[in-house]
Scaffold this motif. Structure first.
Motif, PDB file in Angstrom:
ATOM      1  N   GLY A 179       0.786  -1.227   0.000  1.00 14.18           N
ATOM      2  CA  GLY A 179       0.000   0.000   0.000  1.00 14.18           C
ATOM      3  C   GLY A 179       0.816   1.274   0.000  1.00 14.18           C
ATOM      4  O   GLY A 179       0.291   2.356   0.290  1.00 14.18           O
ATOM      5  N   TYR A 180       2.123   1.181  -0.300  1.00 15.51           N
ATOM      6  CA  TYR A 180       2.957   2.376  -0.390  1.00 15.51           C
ATOM      7  C   TYR A 180       2.932   2.899  -1.825  1.00 15.51           C
ATOM      8  O   TYR A 180       3.050   2.124  -2.781  1.00 15.51           O
ATOM      9  CB  TYR A 180       4.403   2.072   0.005  1.00 15.51           C
ATOM     10  N   SER A 181       2.816   4.208  -1.958  1.00 19.26           N
ATOM     11  CA  SER A 181       2.775   4.797  -3.302  1.00 19.26           C
ATOM     12  C   SER A 181       4.159   4.849  -3.929  1.00 19.26           C
ATOM     13  O   SER A 181       4.299   4.888  -5.152  1.00 19.26           O
ATOM     14  CB  SER A 181       2.164   6.206  -3.252  1.00 19.26           C
ATOM     15  N   GLU A 182       5.203   4.847  -3.078  1.00 16.28           N
ATOM     16  CA  GLU A 182       6.570   4.908  -3.583  1.00 16.28           C
ATOM     17  C   GLU A 182       7.457   3.884  -2.864  1.00 16.28           C
ATOM     18  O   GLU A 182       7.271   3.617  -1.674  1.00 16.28           O
ATOM     19  CB  GLU A 182       7.161   6.310  -3.375  1.00 16.28           C
ATOM     20  N   GLN A 183       8.413   3.342  -3.596  1.00 15.24           N
ATOM     21  CA  GLN A 183       9.338   2.368  -3.002  1.00 15.24           C
ATOM     22  C   GLN A 183      10.146   2.992  -1.869  1.00 15.24           C
ATOM     23  O   GLN A 183      10.434   2.336  -0.864  1.00 15.24           O
ATOM     24  CB  GLN A 183      10.279   1.825  -4.077  1.00 15.24           C
ATOM     25  N   SER A 184      10.480   4.258  -1.996  1.00 14.01           N
ATOM     26  CA  SER A 184      11.299   4.930  -0.973  1.00 14.01           C
ATOM     27  C   SER A 184      10.570   4.986   0.376  1.00 14.01           C
ATOM     28  O   SER A 184      11.198   4.884   1.433  1.00 14.01           O
ATOM     29  CB  SER A 184      11.664   6.342  -1.427  1.00 14.01           C
ATOM     30  N   ALA A 185       9.233   5.133   0.335  1.00 12.41           N
ATOM     31  CA  ALA A 185       8.457   5.170   1.583  1.00 12.41           C
ATOM     32  C   ALA A 185       8.515   3.808   2.280  1.00 12.41           C
ATOM     33  O   ALA A 185       8.645   3.727   3.511  1.00 12.41           O
ATOM     34  CB  ALA A 185       7.016   5.548   1.291  1.00 12.41           C
ATOM     35  N   PHE A 186       8.427   2.730   1.500  1.00 14.00           N
ATOM     36  CA  PHE A 186       8.559   1.378   2.058  1.00 14.00           C
ATOM     37  C   PHE A 186       9.937   1.175   2.661  1.00 14.00           C
ATOM     38  O   PHE A 186      10.092   0.645   3.769  1.00 14.00           O
ATOM     39  CB  PHE A 186       8.283   0.350   0.956  1.00 14.00           C
ATOM     40  N   GLN A 187      10.978   1.627   1.951  1.00 15.52           N
ATOM     41  CA  GLN A 187      12.338   1.446   2.440  1.00 15.52           C
ATOM     42  C   GLN A 187      12.566   2.196   3.759  1.00 15.52           C
ATOM     43  O   GLN A 187      13.222   1.673   4.672  1.00 15.52           O
ATOM     44  CB  GLN A 187      13.338   1.905   1.377  1.00 15.52           C
ATOM     45  N   ARG A 188      12.019   3.402   3.867  1.00 14.54           N
ATOM     46  CA  ARG A 188      12.161   4.173   5.114  1.00 14.54           C
ATOM     47  C   ARG A 188      11.455   3.459   6.274  1.00 14.54           C
ATOM     48  O   ARG A 188      11.993   3.363   7.376  1.00 14.54           O
ATOM     49  CB  ARG A 188      11.591   5.581   4.938  1.00 14.54           C
ATOM     50  N   ALA A 189      10.250   2.963   6.005  1.00 11.56           N
ATOM     51  CA  ALA A 189       9.496   2.269   7.050  1.00 11.56           C
ATOM     52  C   ALA A 189      10.227   1.010   7.501  1.00 11.56           C
ATOM     53  O   ALA A 189      10.341   0.734   8.699  1.00 11.56           O
ATOM     54  CB  ALA A 189       8.099   1.918   6.540  1.00 11.56           C
ATOM     55  N   PHE A 190      10.734   0.242   6.545  1.00 11.53           N
ATOM     56  CA  PHE A 190      11.407  -1.013   6.880  1.00 11.53           C
ATOM     57  C   PHE A 190      12.685  -0.749   7.676  1.00 11.53           C
ATOM     58  O   PHE A 190      13.022  -1.505   8.600  1.00 11.53           O
ATOM     59  CB  PHE A 190      11.726  -1.802   5.612  1.00 11.53           C
ATOM     60  N   LYS A 191      13.376   0.336   7.346  1.00  7.23           N
ATOM     61  CA  LYS A 191      14.598   0.693   8.084  1.00  7.23           C
ATOM     62  C   LYS A 191      14.254   1.032   9.538  1.00  7.23           C
ATOM     63  O   LYS A 191      15.005   0.702  10.470  1.00  7.23           O
ATOM     64  CB  LYS A 191      15.269   1.889   7.396  1.00  7.23           C
TER      65      LYS A 191
END
Length: 355
Positions: free
Chosen positions: A305-317
């Motif tokens: 449900g993330y619009s951008e891959q970068s948002a997923f990467q920040r959350a996972f970090k």
């Protein structure tokens, strides 16, 4: 669903009788609230927690839960105690306790695991805003004190006991009671024992009586609201919402036929917000998706449900202190070296546990 929207768990009425007997023993004036619950078959866990807190404030006694547990009798634990009395070994009694502990307290699951030759019994998912050190220690001490009273030979040799609360200066009282190392500031409240202890015999065993008691216990269990089922429905609704990109709280509440406020209040009783619960599910899914190296990070971000891959990467970090690619690489490198591990209690017909 409105009848269970605020459900936070109940305790068996016999615990109210136990507390009343303790008040009489101490010759203390009995609170009106404690008198009011004496005729109830079950009462809210929050009332139990408040009664314990009130007693603690009155007495200022260290390790009070251990002292209260010394008064426990089968009548205080109800059918759960009589089931244990009908068992032939400690392992069999632990199995029954695992299956029917909700008849004593039904607000959280009991986690029983076997790992590295040790059995662990953990009290989990009781929100920290509801539980206290005293409520945790009395739950653990009641079980242990009662089981000790029906042992045929000697005592249970515990390995360690963990509490999730800060240490206090009365550690020696806990170690004298549990007869083992006690640690505070741990992830959860757990009792550890070597699996060899499970073969210890109990004083009396009656398999015919146990079958009859189990039938009665199952019937009682079916009457209890099942918070685990409610939480499973919430999880499924969020999962479905993520797949459809309709995971906002309004959409999820609608799937559950709840108002937004009802959903928020249910999660609040677990010490969580909707955003926290959704992020927990996203993290769970992210780990599953990352194990499949056919999925790209961009595809995983969209599935979550993330619009951008970068948002997923920040959350996972934030979740792991690693990037998704680092986590995937470590998992694939270690996949063949993960230890086997039993997520639930199992027993063979010979009363020995499978490992």
């Amino acid at each position: 669903m409105s009848d269970i929207q605020d459900y936070a768990g109940t305790v068996y009425g016999g615990l109210g009788h136990l507390l009343l007997e303790f008040y009489h023993h101490k010759q203390l004036p009995v609170p009106e609230k404690l008198l009011q619950i004496q005729e109830l078959e079950r009462f809210d866990f929050v009332i139990w927690r408040d009664l314990l807190t009130q007693l603690q404030q009155k007495l200022q006694t260290p390790a009070l839960g251990l002292e209260i547990a010394n008064f426990v009798q089968p009548r205080h634990l109800g059918i759960m105690a009589y089931l244990a009395l009908s068992c032939e070994t400690l392992g069999e009694a632990m199995m029954r306790y695992h299956d029917y502990h909700r008849l004593v307290y039904d607000g959280s699951p009991l986690e029983v695991r076997v790992e590295n030759d040790y059995l662990s019994i953990a009290w989990v998912d009781v929100p920290l805003n509801l539980a206290t050190q005293l409520s945790d220690e009395i739950a653990m001490a009641l079980m242990l004190k009662f089981v000790r009273s029906i042992m045929a030979l000697g005592d249970i040799a515990l390995h360690e006991v963990h509490f999730r609360y800060p240490a206090n200066k009365h550690l020696n009282l806990y170690e004298q009671f549990f007869h083992c190392k006690v640690r505070f500031n741990q992830q959860k409240s757990v009792i550890f024992m070597h699996v060899s202890e499970l073969a210890q015999p109990l004083r009396q065993g009656d398999q015919t009586l146990q079958k009859l008691l189990q039938q009665q216990a199952k019937a009682l269990l079916e009457k209890l609201p099942n918070t685990a089922q409610i939480d499973h429905r919430i999880q499924q609704a969020i999962l479905s919402g993520l797949q459809k990109n309709m995971f906002q709280i309004e959409h999820v509440a609608k799937q559950l036929h709840w108002s937004v406020r009802q959903l928020q209040r249910h999660l609040q009783k677990q010490g969580k917000t909707y955003q926290q619960r959704m992020q927990e599910i996203r993290f769970m899914l992210a780990q599953q998706y990352l194990k499949d190296d056919n999925l790209s990070l961009h595809e995983i971000a969209l599935l979550l449900g993330y619009s951008e891959q970068s948002a997923f990467q920040r959350a996972f970090k934030q979740w792991t202190n690693r990037t998704p690619q680092q986590w995937r690489s470590e998992f694939l490198a270690n996949a063949d070296r993960e230890p086997a591990f039993i997520p639930a209690l199992e027993m063979a017909t010979s009363n020995q546990y499978h490992i």
